[in-house]
Design a protein around this motif. Structure first.
Motif, PDB file in Angstrom:
ATOM      1  N   ILE A  94       0.848  -1.195   0.000  1.00 52.54           N
ATOM      2  CA  ILE A  94       0.000   0.000   0.000  1.00 52.54           C
ATOM      3  C   ILE A  94       0.884   1.246   0.000  1.00 52.54           C
ATOM      4  O   ILE A  94       0.645   2.199  -0.755  1.00 52.54           O
ATOM      5  N   ALA A  95       1.919   1.247   0.852  1.00 51.40           N
ATOM      6  CA  ALA A  95       2.817   2.396   0.929  1.00 51.40           C
ATOM      7  C   ALA A  95       3.496   2.657  -0.413  1.00 51.40           C
ATOM      8  O   ALA A  95       3.597   3.806  -0.875  1.00 51.40           O
ATOM      9  N   GLU A  96       3.969   1.601  -1.059  1.00 48.72           N
ATOM     10  CA  GLU A  96       4.647   1.755  -2.352  1.00 48.72           C
ATOM     11  C   GLU A  96       3.694   2.283  -3.412  1.00 48.72           C
ATOM     12  O   GLU A  96       4.046   3.168  -4.205  1.00 48.72           O
ATOM     13  N   ASN A  97       2.473   1.739  -3.430  1.00 51.23           N
ATOM     14  CA  ASN A  97       1.508   2.165  -4.439  1.00 51.23           C
ATOM     15  C   ASN A  97       1.074   3.613  -4.229  1.00 51.23           C
ATOM     16  O   ASN A  97       0.893   4.372  -5.187  1.00 51.23           O
ATOM     17  N   MET A  98       0.879   4.008  -2.951  1.00 50.07           N
ATOM     18  CA  MET A  98       0.517   5.392  -2.667  1.00 50.07           C
ATOM     19  C   MET A  98       1.641   6.339  -3.073  1.00 50.07           C
ATOM     20  O   MET A  98       1.405   7.412  -3.630  1.00 50.07           O
ATOM     21  N   GLN A  99       2.859   5.942  -2.790  1.00 50.78           N
ATOM     22  CA  GLN A  99       4.008   6.773  -3.138  1.00 50.78           C
ATOM     23  C   GLN A  99       4.118   6.942  -4.646  1.00 50.78           C
ATOM     24  O   GLN A  99       4.356   8.052  -5.146  1.00 50.78           O
ATOM     25  N   GLU A 100       3.948   5.844  -5.375  1.00 51.77           N
ATOM     26  CA  GLU A 100       4.020   5.913  -6.832  1.00 51.77           C
ATOM     27  C   GLU A 100       2.893   6.759  -7.407  1.00 51.77           C
ATOM     28  O   GLU A 100       3.087   7.529  -8.350  1.00 51.77           O
ATOM     29  N   ALA A 101       1.676   6.620  -6.830  1.00 45.24           N
ATOM     30  CA  ALA A 101       0.536   7.390  -7.325  1.00 45.24           C
ATOM     31  C   ALA A 101       0.775   8.888  -7.146  1.00 45.24           C
ATOM     32  O   ALA A 101       0.523   9.684  -8.054  1.00 45.24           O
ATOM     33  N   ARG A 124       3.708  10.366  -6.680  1.00 42.32           N
ATOM     34  CA  ARG A 124       4.919  10.795  -7.389  1.00 42.32           C
ATOM     35  C   ARG A 124       4.673  10.956  -8.882  1.00 42.32           C
ATOM     36  O   ARG A 124       5.156  11.903  -9.503  1.00 42.32           O
ATOM     37  N   ARG A 125       3.900  10.037  -9.450  1.00 44.10           N
ATOM     38  CA  ARG A 125       3.721  10.026 -10.903  1.00 44.10           C
ATOM     39  C   ARG A 125       2.528  10.860 -11.374  1.00 44.10           C
ATOM     40  O   ARG A 125       2.539  11.360 -12.503  1.00 44.10           O
ATOM     41  N   ILE A 126       1.478  10.945 -10.544  1.00 49.35           N
ATOM     42  CA  ILE A 126       0.223  11.539 -11.013  1.00 49.35           C
ATOM     43  C   ILE A 126       0.056  12.956 -10.474  1.00 49.35           C
ATOM     44  O   ILE A 126       0.036  13.155  -9.252  1.00 49.35           O
ATOM     45  N   PRO A 127      -0.099  13.951 -11.347  1.00 56.31           N
ATOM     46  CA  PRO A 127      -0.439  15.300 -10.890  1.00 56.31           C
ATOM     47  C   PRO A 127      -1.933  15.362 -10.551  1.00 56.31           C
ATOM     48  O   PRO A 127      -2.782  15.484 -11.436  1.00 56.31           O
ATOM     49  N   HIS A 128      -2.247  15.241  -9.259  1.00 52.34           N
ATOM     50  CA  HIS A 128      -3.642  15.222  -8.820  1.00 52.34           C
ATOM     51  C   HIS A 128      -4.254  16.622  -8.811  1.00 52.34           C
ATOM     52  O   HIS A 128      -3.574  17.605  -8.541  1.00 52.34           O
ATOM     53  N   PHE A 129      -5.542  16.696  -9.091  1.00 54.61           N
ATOM     54  CA  PHE A 129      -6.330  17.856  -8.689  1.00 54.61           C
ATOM     55  C   PHE A 129      -7.679  17.345  -8.187  1.00 54.61           C
ATOM     56  O   PHE A 129      -8.162  16.296  -8.628  1.00 54.61           O
ATOM     57  N   THR A 130      -8.255  18.056  -7.245  1.00 57.40           N
ATOM     58  CA  THR A 130      -9.510  17.621  -6.620  1.00 57.40           C
ATOM     59  C   THR A 130     -10.586  18.687  -6.797  1.00 57.40           C
ATOM     60  O   THR A 130     -10.324  19.882  -6.625  1.00 57.40           O
TER      61      THR A 130
END
Length: 448
Positions: free
Chosen positions: A232-239, A241-247
């Motif tokens: 979970i930690a690795e996947n959250m970190q990758e998400a 790091r790689r994805i420019p989020h906006f909400t």
């Protein structure tokens, strides 16, 4: 005696190594055939390793958290009989049963039906302690009285533990006082019973400073991040790091929808009780027809966006082992009752660790809900490689203006996080507004 080398088998997922999540045996243990040896985690699943032979454990390959290559010796077992030929055991297949899969979510969960309806009270009522097995009498202080030998005066009653000599306090008040480090003997009260308001007044007039006595301080501890929590930690970190989020957040009036849900539940027959989730999923599936760029997966290494024709709805679910995302296949082809049954089936399977690999992968968009604990606004983390996730916040009674008049209406916020490489802000806002039209008009939502 013979030495049997149990080698980590190829689990059939094309992996090179697996992580030791838990040992169920230790060196020196005498084990039976088919006894569970260890839990091993691959990139997608936790698999139980069982011994193909009976004997005594001589060696273990490593510690929890270590990565073990496929084909290497996991456990050395001493068995009855002659020495095994060189290499024997290297082809042995382990009996594995998938019990858990990687959860890729944002920390939010699909609530149980009970959570959808109400939050349980924070206090549990319990009877006041009293002497003997009889019911306490009026004026009984809750202390214990020991029987005196015949001819001797009975000793005075023992004051209630943690309480003032002549005052009463409920178990909830005593527990709170212990947690706050408050000595009930120091709390002034106008009656013979210390209440929560008396504790509040004590804290107010003492400036919030209380004695450290009472609840013991938790000891320091180091927790090794392994298995599902590490994934979970690795996947959250990758998400992140790689994805420019906006909400983007929008408020919805769900007064009519809640009335419709209550009406359908009153006449549901053998169907499962409807929560809010099936209605929201139905609305999302309808709105997504016009927004294929949101119901998509982005392979950022190949630079390809796959827009899915069907809606495979990921449903974030909290389990004892961590967060899991179960997938409702072809959610756009199911009615409310079918969605309700599938939500319950998948949530139960995920929490029991019985969900299959296919049931925990392949989602095209995810919904996440904490039910009545959902807060006001969320900023969910995208379930990579998806490009959007919706978080459901709690339903509240709010005073709003309707046609110039004040009314109390049921309102709820929905938060959507999007991958800005794929989804523009205009697209997200337009999608949420179309979703609003469906959610606030149940007849339109339930029509084809």
């Amino acid at each position: 005696m013979a030495r049997f080398n149990f080698r980590l088998p190829d689990i059939g997922e094309g992996i090179a190594e697996a992580e030791i999540v838990a040992w169920h045996v230790k060196v020196g243990d005498v084990i039976a055939e088919d006894q569970q040896l260890a839990d091993m985690m691959t990139d997608k699943a936790t698999v139980e390793m069982e011994s193909p032979v009976a004997g005594k454990v001589l060696e273990l390959a490593g510690e929890v958290g270590d990565q073990i290559p496929i084909g290497s010796v996991l456990v050395v077992i001493e068995t009855e009989g002659e020495e095994a030929p060189a290499g024997e055991g290297s082809e042995t297949d382990a009996k594995g049963e998938r019990t858990d899969e990687v959860a890729i979510g944002d920390g939010l969960v699909a609530p149980t039906p009970a959570q959808e309806e109400a939050i349980p009270s924070l206090e549990e009522k319990a009877p006041l302690p009293h002497a003997g097995g009889d019911e306490p009498r009026s004026g009984d202080r809750g202390g214990s009285v020991k029987a005196a030998p015949e001819g001797q005066a009975a000793p005075p009653p023992t004051p209630p533990a943690g309480g003032r000599g002549g005052a009463l306090a409920s178990p909830a008040v005593r527990a709170r006082a212990r947690d706050l480090g408050i000595d009930l003997a120091q709390v002034k009260t106008a009656s013979d019973r210390v209440r929560h308001a008396d504790l509040d007044a004590y804290l107010l007039y003492s400036g919030g400073s209380v004695s450290p006595r009472g609840a013991a301080r938790r000891a320091d501890e180091d927790v090794k991040v392994v298995g599902l929590r590490r994934k979970i930690a690795e996947n959250m970190q990758e998400a992140k790091r790689r994805i420019p989020h906006f909400t983007y957040v929008e408020e919805y009036d769900v007064t009519d929808l809640e009335a419709t849900r209550a009406m359908m539940n009153r006449d549901r027959g053998d169907n499962p009780k409807l929560t809010m989730l099936p209605f929201l999923i139905t609305a999302m599936c309808k709105a997504l027809r016009d927004y294929p760029q949101i119901n998509a997966r982005y392979d950022d290494e190949a630079n390809v966006i796959h827009r899915s024709g069907a809606v495979h709805m990921g449903m974030a679910t909290q389990t004892d082992n961590g967060l899991s995302v179960a997938v409702i296949r072809d959610a756009d082809g199911r009615d409310l009752w079918g969605l309700s049954r599938e939500i319950k089936r998948l949530a139960d399977a995920a929490r029991a660790g019985k969900a299959s690999r296919d049931e925990l992968s392949g989602s095209t968009i995810t919904i996440s809900s904490l039910g009545p604990m959902g807060g006001v606004v969320s900023t969910p983390v995208i379930n990579r490689p998806e490009v959007a996730i919706i978080a459901v916040n709690k339903v509240e009674d709010r005073v709003v203006v309707v046609d110039g008049e004040l009314e109390i209406r049921k309102r709820m916020n929905l938060s959507i996080s999007c991958d800005h490489r794929v989804v523009d802000g205009w697209d997200a806002a337009s999608f949420m507004q179309d979703l609003k039209k469906l959610i606030e008009s149940p007849l339109k939502l339930l029509s084809a």
